[in-house]
Design a protein around this motif. Structure first.
Motif, mmCIF file in Angstrom:
data_model
loop_
_atom_site.group_PDB
_atom_site.id
_atom_site.type_symbol
_atom_site.label_atom_id
_atom_site.label_comp_id
_atom_site.label_asym_id
_atom_site.label_seq_id
_atom_site.Cartn_x
_atom_site.Cartn_y
_atom_site.Cartn_z
ATOM 1 N N ASP A 103 0.817 -1.209 0.000
ATOM 2 C CA ASP A 103 0.000 0.000 0.000
ATOM 3 C C ASP A 103 0.855 1.266 0.000
ATOM 4 N N LEU A 104 2.065 1.158 -0.486
ATOM 5 C CA LEU A 104 2.999 2.291 -0.524
ATOM 6 C C LEU A 104 2.423 3.430 -1.369
ATOM 7 N N ARG A 105 2.210 4.611 -0.761
ATOM 8 C CA ARG A 105 1.572 5.707 -1.488
ATOM 9 C C ARG A 105 2.206 7.055 -1.193
ATOM 10 N N ARG A 106 3.439 7.109 -0.786
ATOM 11 C CA ARG A 106 4.037 8.360 -0.352
ATOM 12 C C ARG A 106 4.557 9.202 -1.511
ATOM 13 N N PHE A 107 4.119 8.925 -2.711
ATOM 14 C CA PHE A 107 4.642 9.654 -3.860
ATOM 15 C C PHE A 107 4.079 11.059 -3.940
ATOM 16 N N GLY A 108 4.941 12.002 -4.254
ATOM 17 C CA GLY A 108 4.506 13.359 -4.516
ATOM 18 C C GLY A 108 4.304 13.576 -5.999
ATOM 19 N N PHE A 109 4.329 14.818 -6.426
ATOM 20 C CA PHE A 109 4.017 15.156 -7.808
ATOM 21 C C PHE A 109 5.271 15.520 -8.614
ATOM 22 N N ASP A 110 6.408 15.616 -7.964
ATOM 23 C CA ASP A 110 7.674 15.875 -8.650
ATOM 24 C C ASP A 110 8.707 14.916 -8.095
ATOM 25 N N SER A 111 9.693 14.554 -8.910
ATOM 26 C CA SER A 111 10.630 13.546 -8.438
ATOM 27 C C SER A 111 12.007 13.699 -9.055
ATOM 28 N N GLY A 112 13.002 13.143 -8.379
ATOM 29 C CA GLY A 112 14.366 13.070 -8.872
ATOM 30 C C GLY A 112 14.937 11.720 -8.506
ATOM 31 N N ALA A 113 16.064 11.346 -9.107
ATOM 32 C CA ALA A 113 16.623 10.022 -8.844
ATOM 33 C C ALA A 113 18.133 10.014 -9.047
ATOM 34 N N ASP A 114 18.774 9.047 -8.403
ATOM 35 C CA ASP A 114 20.191 8.767 -8.642
ATOM 36 C C ASP A 114 20.526 7.429 -8.007
ATOM 37 N N PHE A 115 21.594 6.820 -8.479
ATOM 38 C CA PHE A 115 22.053 5.548 -7.928
ATOM 39 C C PHE A 115 23.015 5.781 -6.772
ATOM 40 N N GLY A 116 22.988 4.885 -5.794
ATOM 41 C CA GLY A 116 23.921 4.956 -4.680
ATOM 42 C C GLY A 116 23.885 3.657 -3.897
ATOM 43 N N ARG A 117 24.708 3.568 -2.870
ATOM 44 C CA ARG A 117 24.781 2.359 -2.059
ATOM 45 C C ARG A 117 23.615 2.280 -1.080
ATOM 46 N N ASP A 118 23.200 1.041 -0.791
ATOM 47 C CA ASP A 118 22.143 0.791 0.183
ATOM 48 C C ASP A 118 22.812 0.530 1.528
ATOM 49 N N TYR A 119 22.724 1.504 2.437
ATOM 50 C CA TYR A 119 23.432 1.404 3.711
ATOM 51 C C TYR A 119 22.682 0.578 4.745
ATOM 52 N N SER A 120 21.538 0.020 4.385
ATOM 53 C CA SER A 120 20.820 -0.854 5.302
ATOM 54 C C SER A 120 21.263 -2.305 5.163
ATOM 55 N N VAL A 121 22.121 -2.586 4.190
ATOM 56 C CA VAL A 121 22.592 -3.945 3.911
ATOM 57 C C VAL A 121 24.116 -3.967 4.052
ATOM 58 N N ALA A 122 24.642 -5.002 4.697
ATOM 59 C CA ALA A 122 26.079 -5.067 4.972
ATOM 60 C C ALA A 122 26.915 -4.993 3.706
ATOM 61 N N SER A 123 26.456 -5.608 2.631
ATOM 62 C CA SER A 123 27.219 -5.602 1.382
ATOM 63 C C SER A 123 27.082 -4.297 0.607
ATOM 64 N N GLN A 124 26.180 -3.429 1.038
ATOM 65 C CA GLN A 124 25.949 -2.116 0.427
ATOM 66 C C GLN A 124 25.793 -2.201 -1.102
ATOM 67 N N PRO A 125 24.797 -2.946 -1.576
ATOM 68 C CA PRO A 125 24.579 -3.028 -3.028
ATOM 69 C C PRO A 125 24.113 -1.690 -3.584
ATOM 70 N N ILE A 126 24.287 -1.523 -4.887
ATOM 71 C CA ILE A 126 23.815 -0.314 -5.560
ATOM 72 C C ILE A 126 22.305 -0.410 -5.775
ATOM 73 N N VAL A 127 21.596 0.657 -5.432
ATOM 74 C CA VAL A 127 20.156 0.742 -5.680
ATOM 75 C C VAL A 127 19.876 2.093 -6.336
ATOM 76 N N LEU A 128 18.700 2.216 -6.904
ATOM 77 C CA LEU A 128 18.272 3.477 -7.506
ATOM 78 C C LEU A 128 17.374 4.197 -6.504
ATOM 79 N N TYR A 129 17.867 5.325 -5.998
ATOM 80 C CA TYR A 129 17.073 6.128 -5.057
ATOM 81 C C TYR A 129 16.190 7.098 -5.836
ATOM 82 N N ASN A 130 14.985 7.305 -5.307
ATOM 83 C CA ASN A 130 14.016 8.196 -5.935
ATOM 84 C C ASN A 130 13.464 9.128 -4.853
ATOM 85 N N ILE A 131 13.605 10.447 -5.040
ATOM 86 C CA ILE A 131 13.011 11.388 -4.101
ATOM 87 C C ILE A 131 11.747 11.944 -4.730
ATOM 88 N N SER A 132 10.682 11.994 -3.948
ATOM 89 C CA SER A 132 9.379 12.373 -4.475
ATOM 90 C C SER A 132 8.774 13.428 -3.567
#
Length: 319
Positions: A103-132
């Motif tokens: 039920d994820l619905r926190r999206f706004g009406f404008d957005s940006g994105a970039d790739f970076g490391r996921d600091y919640s995982v020990a191996s820190q995989p690359i994920v695509l972050y999206n700000i909304s």
């Protein structure tokens, strides 16, 4: 190697044809006033709200991906769509990441994105972050992460303050209330959970033009970093923006506004180097809480000057 900026228009360029086609353009960072090259067209007929405002470059593959503005004019957001390989060689491939929770619905009406490391995982995989975000409602700014698998999973990054609640997921409780940002740039040359910046070049939210540091682990935004002109006055534009680091050689931070204007931001280094979400010291290049934005030129993108087509997504690729 040449640094190219990439952006995508937000309107169908072939309205007389079936479906919708959105054009992808690139331009040399060294010469933003030069005529941009059309790289290709994304067939967006099946993408809910096909404004592909989030653009980022994967530091592992060197390829650019785009994310749609999922909410658009709708009160309830549609599917999030990630489109990979929108740079050269142009080979768009879209996927709809699975929302977690459903039920994820926190999206706004404008957005940006970039790739970076996921600091919640020990191996820190690359994920695509999206700000909304949305500058004109109490939505605030919400940070998401999308795993790079196909189709992958998208989840809200919200590990600060009160725990994540159903109200936050459903859009009735703000995340980062009062802080609007629609551009995102992550420092992959000097990685760290707060080595990321979000941009706000709108004045509609009543607080001028700003940057915010972003905590990639918790989703929290810092106090504002006010953008000033080279003469020291507060920058007061009212345009949507994309933000990107060159992440190559001598690092630079650039913003592309929806009308094609390209700004270089300096003085952010002192702010970004401060611990956590704290801001820099008064001895920094601009003093604590300030950075300078200098106009480099305006990319002559089709219909950008009239506002008939907006170009809000921005990433930089080293080719």
């Amino acid at each position: 190697m040449v640094l190219y900026g990439y952006t995508i228009g937000d309107a169908d360029i072939n309205p007389s044809q079936g479906g919708e086609q959105f054009a992808v353009y690139r331009f040399p960072i060294s010469s933003p006033n030069s005529t941009p090259q059309k790289v290709g067209e994304i067939n967006a007929a099946n993408i809910n709200n096909a404004e592909l405002e989030g653009l980022g470059t994967n530091p592992t593959t060197g390829r650019a991906s785009a994310v749609n503005e999922a909410r658009g004019p709708n009160l309830t957001p549609g599917a999030v769509i990630r489109v990979n390989n929108v740079d050269q060689p142009f080979a768009p491939a879209s996927a709809s990441p699975t929302p977690t929770p459903s039920d994820l619905r926190r999206f706004g009406f404008d957005s940006g994105a970039d790739f970076g490391r996921d600091y919640s995982v020990a191996s820190q995989p690359i994920v695509l972050y999206n700000i909304s975000s949305d500058a004109e409602t109490p939505v605030g700014s919400s940070l998401y992460k999308i795993t790079t698998a196909n189709p992958g999973a998208i989840s809200l990054v919200d590990g600060f303050g009160a725990p994540t609640t159903a109200a936050q997921r459903q859009g009735t409780q703000a995340t980062n209330p009062g802080k609007h940002a629609d551009g995102l740039a992550i420092d992959n040359l000097n990685p760290g959970r707060t080595r990321a910046l979000a941009s706000d070049f709108t004045s509609g939210d009543g607080d001028g033009n700003q940057l915010h540091k972003v905590d990639l682990l918790t989703g929290e935004l810092s106090a504002p970093i006010t953008l000033r002109t080279p003469s020291g006055q507060a920058l007061n534009l009212d345009l949507d923006s994309g933000l990107a680091f060159t992440n190559s050689g001598s690092q630079r931070l650039l913003a592309l506004l929806e009308n094609g204007a390209v700004y270089e931001i300096t003085g952010y280094q002192d702010e970004l180097a401060a611990s956590g979400l704290g801001l820099g010291s008064a001895a920094g290049a601009n003093g604590a809480g300030f950075a300078t934005a200098r106009l480099l030129g305006t990319v002559p993108l089709p219909s950008a000057s009239t506002g008939a087509i907006d170009y809000e997504g921005f990433t930089i690729v080293n080719e």
